[in-house]
Design an enzyme around this catalytic site. Structure first.
Site, PDB file in Angstrom:
ATOM      1  N   ARG A  51       0.800  16.226  -4.300  1.00 35.35           N
ATOM      2  CA  ARG A  51       0.396  15.052  -3.511  1.00 35.35           C
ATOM      3  C   ARG A  51      -0.054  15.447  -2.110  1.00 35.35           C
ATOM      4  O   ARG A  51      -0.741  14.678  -1.436  1.00 35.35           O
ATOM      5  CB  ARG A  51       1.576  14.087  -3.393  1.00 35.35           C
ATOM      6  CG  ARG A  51       1.967  13.428  -4.697  1.00 35.35           C
ATOM      7  CD  ARG A  51       3.290  12.727  -4.561  1.00 35.35           C
ATOM      8  NE  ARG A  51       4.307  13.654  -4.072  1.00 35.35           N
ATOM      9  CZ  ARG A  51       5.574  13.353  -3.855  1.00 35.35           C
ATOM     10  NH1 ARG A  51       5.991  12.126  -4.058  1.00 35.35           N
ATOM     11  NH2 ARG A  51       6.431  14.251  -3.433  1.00 35.35           N
ATOM     12  N   ASP A 177      11.425  30.288 -20.619  1.00 29.41           N
ATOM     13  CA  ASP A 177      12.724  30.837 -20.232  1.00 29.41           C
ATOM     14  C   ASP A 177      12.387  32.188 -19.625  1.00 29.41           C
ATOM     15  O   ASP A 177      12.029  33.123 -20.351  1.00 29.41           O
ATOM     16  CB  ASP A 177      13.641  31.015 -21.450  1.00 29.41           C
ATOM     17  CG  ASP A 177      15.016  31.506 -21.017  1.00 29.41           C
ATOM     18  OD1 ASP A 177      15.064  32.453 -20.208  1.00 29.41           O
ATOM     19  OD2 ASP A 177      16.035  30.969 -21.468  1.00 29.41           O
ATOM     20  N   HIS A 178      12.447  32.285 -18.312  1.00 33.07           N
ATOM     21  CA  HIS A 178      11.863  33.482 -17.686  1.00 33.07           C
ATOM     22  C   HIS A 178      12.602  34.762 -18.086  1.00 33.07           C
ATOM     23  O   HIS A 178      12.064  35.845 -17.952  1.00 33.07           O
ATOM     24  CB  HIS A 178      11.742  33.331 -16.166  1.00 33.07           C
ATOM     25  CG  HIS A 178      13.003  33.530 -15.395  1.00 33.07           C
ATOM     26  ND1 HIS A 178      13.972  32.566 -15.306  1.00 33.07           N
ATOM     27  CD2 HIS A 178      13.466  34.583 -14.682  1.00 33.07           C
ATOM     28  CE1 HIS A 178      14.961  33.016 -14.558  1.00 33.07           C
ATOM     29  NE2 HIS A 178      14.696  34.244 -14.168  1.00 33.07           N
ATOM     30  N   ASP A 235      22.858  25.642 -16.665  1.00 36.58           N
ATOM     31  CA  ASP A 235      21.861  26.390 -15.884  1.00 36.58           C
ATOM     32  C   ASP A 235      21.589  27.777 -16.474  1.00 36.58           C
ATOM     33  O   ASP A 235      20.460  28.259 -16.410  1.00 36.58           O
ATOM     34  CB  ASP A 235      22.374  26.528 -14.437  1.00 36.58           C
ATOM     35  CG  ASP A 235      21.350  27.178 -13.517  1.00 36.58           C
ATOM     36  OD1 ASP A 235      20.206  26.685 -13.480  1.00 36.58           O
ATOM     37  OD2 ASP A 235      21.686  28.175 -12.852  1.00 36.58           O
ATOM     38  N   HIS A 240      19.360  31.146 -20.743  1.00 37.64           N
ATOM     39  CA  HIS A 240      19.176  32.586 -20.575  1.00 37.64           C
ATOM     40  C   HIS A 240      20.167  33.412 -21.421  1.00 37.64           C
ATOM     41  O   HIS A 240      19.775  34.335 -22.129  1.00 37.64           O
ATOM     42  CB  HIS A 240      19.320  32.995 -19.107  1.00 37.64           C
ATOM     43  CG  HIS A 240      18.410  32.256 -18.169  1.00 37.64           C
ATOM     44  ND1 HIS A 240      17.140  31.867 -18.516  1.00 37.64           N
ATOM     45  CD2 HIS A 240      18.570  31.830 -16.892  1.00 37.64           C
ATOM     46  CE1 HIS A 240      16.567  31.243 -17.489  1.00 37.64           C
ATOM     47  NE2 HIS A 240      17.425  31.205 -16.490  1.00 37.64           N
TER      48      HIS A 240
HETATM   49  P1  NDP Z   1       9.955  21.704  -5.421  1.00 38.06           P
HETATM   50  O1  NDP Z   1      10.667  20.435  -5.115  1.00 38.06           O
HETATM   51  O2  NDP Z   1       9.991  22.813  -4.449  1.00 38.06           O
HETATM   52  O3  NDP Z   1       8.413  21.367  -5.678  1.00 38.06           O
HETATM   53  C1  NDP Z   1       7.989  20.237  -6.372  1.00 38.06           C
HETATM   54  C2  NDP Z   1       6.490  20.218  -6.411  1.00 38.06           C
HETATM   55  O4  NDP Z   1       6.078  19.041  -7.082  1.00 38.06           O
HETATM   56  C3  NDP Z   1       5.833  20.198  -5.053  1.00 38.06           C
HETATM   57  O5  NDP Z   1       4.643  20.950  -5.092  1.00 38.06           O
HETATM   58  C4  NDP Z   1       5.505  18.710  -4.848  1.00 38.06           C
HETATM   59  O6  NDP Z   1       4.453  18.623  -3.957  1.00 38.06           O
HETATM   60  C5  NDP Z   1       5.137  18.330  -6.273  1.00 38.06           C
HETATM   61  N1  NDP Z   1       5.293  16.909  -6.562  1.00 38.06           N
HETATM   62  C6  NDP Z   1       6.404  16.148  -6.401  1.00 38.06           C
HETATM   63  N2  NDP Z   1       6.155  14.873  -6.791  1.00 38.06           N
HETATM   64  C7  NDP Z   1       4.860  14.841  -7.206  1.00 38.06           C
HETATM   65  C8  NDP Z   1       4.027  13.836  -7.723  1.00 38.06           C
HETATM   66  N3  NDP Z   1       4.453  12.564  -7.884  1.00 38.06           N
HETATM   67  N4  NDP Z   1       2.773  14.148  -8.050  1.00 38.06           N
HETATM   68  C9  NDP Z   1       2.298  15.414  -7.893  1.00 38.06           C
HETATM   69  N5  NDP Z   1       3.043  16.420  -7.415  1.00 38.06           N
HETATM   70  C10 NDP Z   1       4.308  16.131  -7.071  1.00 38.06           C
HETATM   71  O7  NDP Z   1      10.464  22.149  -6.869  1.00 38.06           O
HETATM   72  P2  NDP Z   1      10.497  23.624  -7.485  1.00 38.06           P
HETATM   73  O8  NDP Z   1       9.200  24.283  -7.227  1.00 38.06           O
HETATM   74  O9  NDP Z   1      11.736  24.296  -7.051  1.00 38.06           O
HETATM   75  O10 NDP Z   1      10.692  23.320  -9.035  1.00 38.06           O
HETATM   76  C11 NDP Z   1       9.626  22.917  -9.856  1.00 38.06           C
HETATM   77  C12 NDP Z   1      10.096  22.945 -11.315  1.00 38.06           C
HETATM   78  O11 NDP Z   1      10.474  24.271 -11.656  1.00 38.06           O
HETATM   79  C13 NDP Z   1      11.327  22.079 -11.595  1.00 38.06           C
HETATM   80  O12 NDP Z   1      11.239  21.593 -12.913  1.00 38.06           O
HETATM   81  C14 NDP Z   1      12.477  23.079 -11.494  1.00 38.06           C
HETATM   82  O13 NDP Z   1      13.574  22.662 -12.249  1.00 38.06           O
HETATM   83  C15 NDP Z   1      11.829  24.302 -12.100  1.00 38.06           C
HETATM   84  N6  NDP Z   1      12.441  25.565 -11.712  1.00 38.06           N
HETATM   85  C16 NDP Z   1      12.455  25.956 -10.413  1.00 38.06           C
HETATM   86  C17 NDP Z   1      13.021  27.184 -10.076  1.00 38.06           C
HETATM   87  C18 NDP Z   1      12.996  27.657  -8.665  1.00 38.06           C
HETATM   88  O14 NDP Z   1      13.478  28.780  -8.445  1.00 38.06           O
HETATM   89  N7  NDP Z   1      12.474  26.897  -7.706  1.00 38.06           N
HETATM   90  C19 NDP Z   1      13.655  28.062 -11.078  1.00 38.06           C
HETATM   91  C20 NDP Z   1      13.533  27.587 -12.420  1.00 38.06           C
HETATM   92  C21 NDP Z   1      12.954  26.368 -12.707  1.00 38.06           C
HETATM   93  P3  NDP Z   1       4.144  17.294  -3.119  1.00 38.06           P
HETATM   94  O15 NDP Z   1       5.415  16.850  -2.483  1.00 38.06           O
HETATM   95  O16 NDP Z   1       3.091  17.735  -2.153  1.00 38.06           O
HETATM   96  O17 NDP Z   1       3.611  16.319  -4.089  1.00 38.06           O
HETATM   97  C1  BG6 Z   2      17.432  30.400 -12.979  1.00 39.54           C
HETATM   98  C2  BG6 Z   2      18.680  29.649 -12.609  1.00 39.54           C
HETATM   99  O1  BG6 Z   2      16.912  29.915 -14.178  1.00 39.54           O
HETATM  100  O2  BG6 Z   2      17.756  31.788 -13.122  1.00 39.54           O
HETATM  101  C3  BG6 Z   2      19.259  30.202 -11.334  1.00 39.54           C
HETATM  102  O3  BG6 Z   2      18.352  28.277 -12.430  1.00 39.54           O
HETATM  103  C4  BG6 Z   2      19.496  31.687 -11.443  1.00 39.54           C
HETATM  104  O4  BG6 Z   2      20.495  29.545 -11.012  1.00 39.54           O
HETATM  105  C5  BG6 Z   2      18.239  32.383 -11.933  1.00 39.54           C
HETATM  106  O5  BG6 Z   2      19.859  32.169 -10.160  1.00 39.54           O
HETATM  107  C6  BG6 Z   2      18.524  33.841 -12.236  1.00 39.54           C
HETATM  108  O6  BG6 Z   2      17.313  34.505 -12.495  1.00 39.54           O
HETATM  109  P1  BG6 Z   2      17.154  36.068 -12.179  1.00 39.54           P
HETATM  110  O7  BG6 Z   2      15.781  36.375 -12.671  1.00 39.54           O
HETATM  111  O8  BG6 Z   2      17.306  36.208 -10.690  1.00 39.54           O
HETATM  112  O9  BG6 Z   2      18.231  36.766 -12.920  1.00 39.54           O
END
Ligand code: NDP
Ligand code: BG6
Length: 484
Positions: A51, A177-178, A235, A240
């Site tokens: 957004r 699943d990374h 989690d 994992h």
């Molecule tokens: P963030 O909250 O940091 O980012 C969310 C993103 O979504 C932002 O770019 C935001 O941008 C965008 N966004 C939110 N609402 C909207 C909308 N209505 N329309 C369009 N874009 C939108 O989340 P993360 O990056 O941490 O996580 C993203 C996904 O990845 C989640 O499902 C999370 O569970 C998963 N995940 C994250 C990990 C991590 O390490 N961060 C690890 C494993 C999984 P804006 O506000 O500009 O719209």
């Molecule tokens: C993510 C979990 O999927 O994997 C985190 O949400 C965790 O809690 C992470 O820390 C671990 O990943 P890695 O690659 O650092 O072992």
């Protein structure tokens, strides 16, 4: 089914949530590494979307900062970064609304592989899937990439599968699943299925037990609100550790192909026994001098969520009947250490007599850090004094054995994203796999919720609660030490 009709040298990868934490920390740096390694086609395009009111230049500037922050300093040479940024574009879209979709559609090219990465909160997955399809951005060969968590329990995972499958077929859905993208995790399959040495011994007749440990030093600060709804079971274990267990326990697939591998993993998950509460230890870290406690990090003084879990798991099938698998994972532990230990049984009879000491073999697969394998074998202790036996390691650290190339191993995300582009689902979870994993997990969680069980406190920087040690001791076994 994998499409081979579209050449992969032209692709449009749209990252919904392109400005978010995951995109900045993992996805964009991963793509950059591929570019820097000369493996990104000239015609590749990466379109960030969110957004935020920025344009393509703003997205490039954000990406430049992210690369500076999240890549090792030796990696981000400015000319290479400039070249990478030329592949980037941006489209402002609120995925819950109507605006922006036409503009995004206008950026997609005919004849290019289309992949849409859902790097946003799971509550938005359905909105994106529906709009991609109904507004004609996705066609039958397009792929969607879905981040974890894939559901919170079986019911929500089923609902999510149903919602995605309204618009996309299973062969278009890539559930990340990374851990499956980690080089050493894939090595598990090579070690098992490309060596004759281990496979004949890989069963309950010869394996005493298996240990899988994923210990982390980080806490949950910064993502406490997500984590407190989740806990270590949801989690880490449901995804994992489950995947690691599957790769250790599965039967040899006929081919290294998506459904061959995923069919075998699914059979393992379906053969898991229910786990009684007595075989589960949950913990919550305390501050121990420095840092915050779990309750402070989670900002929930009454939280009953676990930041550590250890459990004994049994697999009811011919191969593994009688061999327990011990799983353990936790935050704020003494060291970052992920490894799998296969402990073999002792020889049936020692020809050297009791005074020589009895030993058994142990194969350790170190996933991270210091990736490698270590096989402990028994030899005669050198020197006079008769036949005394001693364990010695045959240690192979991949970086030493394979030379400088081993340090260039691709990161999980870059490998997985390129697999999406190539249309290879082998390292992604199928819908039925995820549901089976939740079907096993749900009753375990319900067990401790019904018992209003409090997690055991453990010191930050320790190996977890004492009770986790007892889980092994009562079976006459020991965990491998958690050490750096
Ligand atoms: P963030 O909250 O940091 O980012 C969310 C993103 O979504 C932002 O770019 C935001 O941008 C965008 N966004 C939110 N609402 C909207 C909308 N209505 N329309 C369009 N874009 C939108 O989340 P993360 O990056 O941490 O996580 C993203 C996904 O990845 C989640 O499902 C999370 O569970 C998963 N995940 C994250 C990990 C991590 O390490 N961060 C690890 C494993 C999984 P804006 O506000 O500009 O719209
Ligand atoms: C993510 C979990 O999927 O994997 C985190 O949400 C965790 O809690 C992470 O820390 C671990 O990943 P890695 O690659 O650092 O072992």
């Amino acid at each position: 089914m994998v499409s081979r009709t579209i050449p992969v040298d032209t692709f449009d990868l749209v990252i919904f949530g392109g400005t978010g934490d995951l995109a900045r920390r993992k996805i964009l740096p991963g793509l950059y590494r591929r570019y820097a390694a000369g493996q990104m086609p000239e015609a590749a395009r990466i379109i960030g979307s969110a957004r935020s009111e920025i344009d393509a230049d703003g997205f490039r500037a954000m990406t430049r900062e992210a690369l500076a922050e999240f890549l090792p300093s030796s990696r981000g040479e400015s000319e290479t970064v400039d070249g990478f940024l030329k592949h980037l574009d941006y489209a402002q879209v609120d995925v819950k609304g109507d605006a922006g979709w036409e503009e995004l559609k206008g950026k997609l090219r005919d004849g290019a592989v289309r992949a849409f990465y859902f790097s946003v909160a799971p509550s938005l997955f359905g909105d994106i899937a529906e709009r991609l399809k109904t507004r004609g951005l996705a066609h039958d060969e397009s792929r969607i990439v879905v981040e974890k968590p894939f559901g919170h329990d079986l019911a929500t995972a089923k609902a999510l599968n149903a919602s995605l499958s309204t618009y996309f077929t299973e062969h278009q859905i890539y559930r990340i699943d990374h851990y499956l993208g980690k080089e050493t995790v894939q090595n598990l399959m090579a070690i098992r299925f490309a060596n004759l040495l281990f496979e004949p011994l890989w069963n309950a007749q010869f394996v005493d037990h298996v240990q899988i440990t994923v210990a982390e030093t980080v806490g949950v600060g910064g993502r406490g609100s997500y984590y407190d709804q989740s806990g270590a079971m949801r989690d880490m274990v449901q995804n994992h550790l489950m995947q690691l267990l599957c790769l250790i326990a599965m039967e040899p697939p006929a081919r290294f192909e998506p459904d061959s591998v995923r069919d075998e993993k699914l059979k393992v998950i379906r053969a898991l026994d229910p786990v009684p509460l007595a075989d589960v230890v949950r913990g919550q870290y305390e501050a121990n001098g420095s840092g915050k406690s779990y309750l402070e990090d989670a900002e929930n003084p009454r939280s009953l969520t676990e930041s550590f879990i250890a459990m004994k798991v049994r697999i009811s099938n011919w191969r593994w009947q009688g061999t327990p698998f011990y799983l353990r994972t936790g935050k704020r532990m003494r060291a970052r250490m992920s490894e799998i230990v296969i402990r073999f049984k002792e020889t049936p009879h020692s020809i050297f007599g009791p005074e020589a000491g009895s030993k058994s073999n142990e194969l350790t697969i170190r996933l991270q850090p210091n990736e490698g394998i270590d096989l402990r074998v028994t030899i005669k202790e050198p020197g006079p004094g008769g036949m005394r036996l001693v364990d010695v390691p045959l240690d192979m650290t991949f970086a030493d054995a394979l030379g400088p190339d081993a340090e260039e191993v691709p990161e999980a995300y870059e490998r997985l994203i390129m697999d999406v582009i190539r249309g290879n689902q082998t390292l992604f979870m199928r819908g039925d796999e995820v549901e089976a994993a939740w079907a096993w997990t749900d009753p375990i969680i319900k067990g401790w919720e019904d018992a209003h069980q409090r997690p055991e406190p453990y010191d930050s920087g320790s190996a977890g609660p004492e009770k986790a040690l007892e889980l092994m001791h009562r079976d006459g076994r020991r965990w491998r030490e958690v050490r750096a």
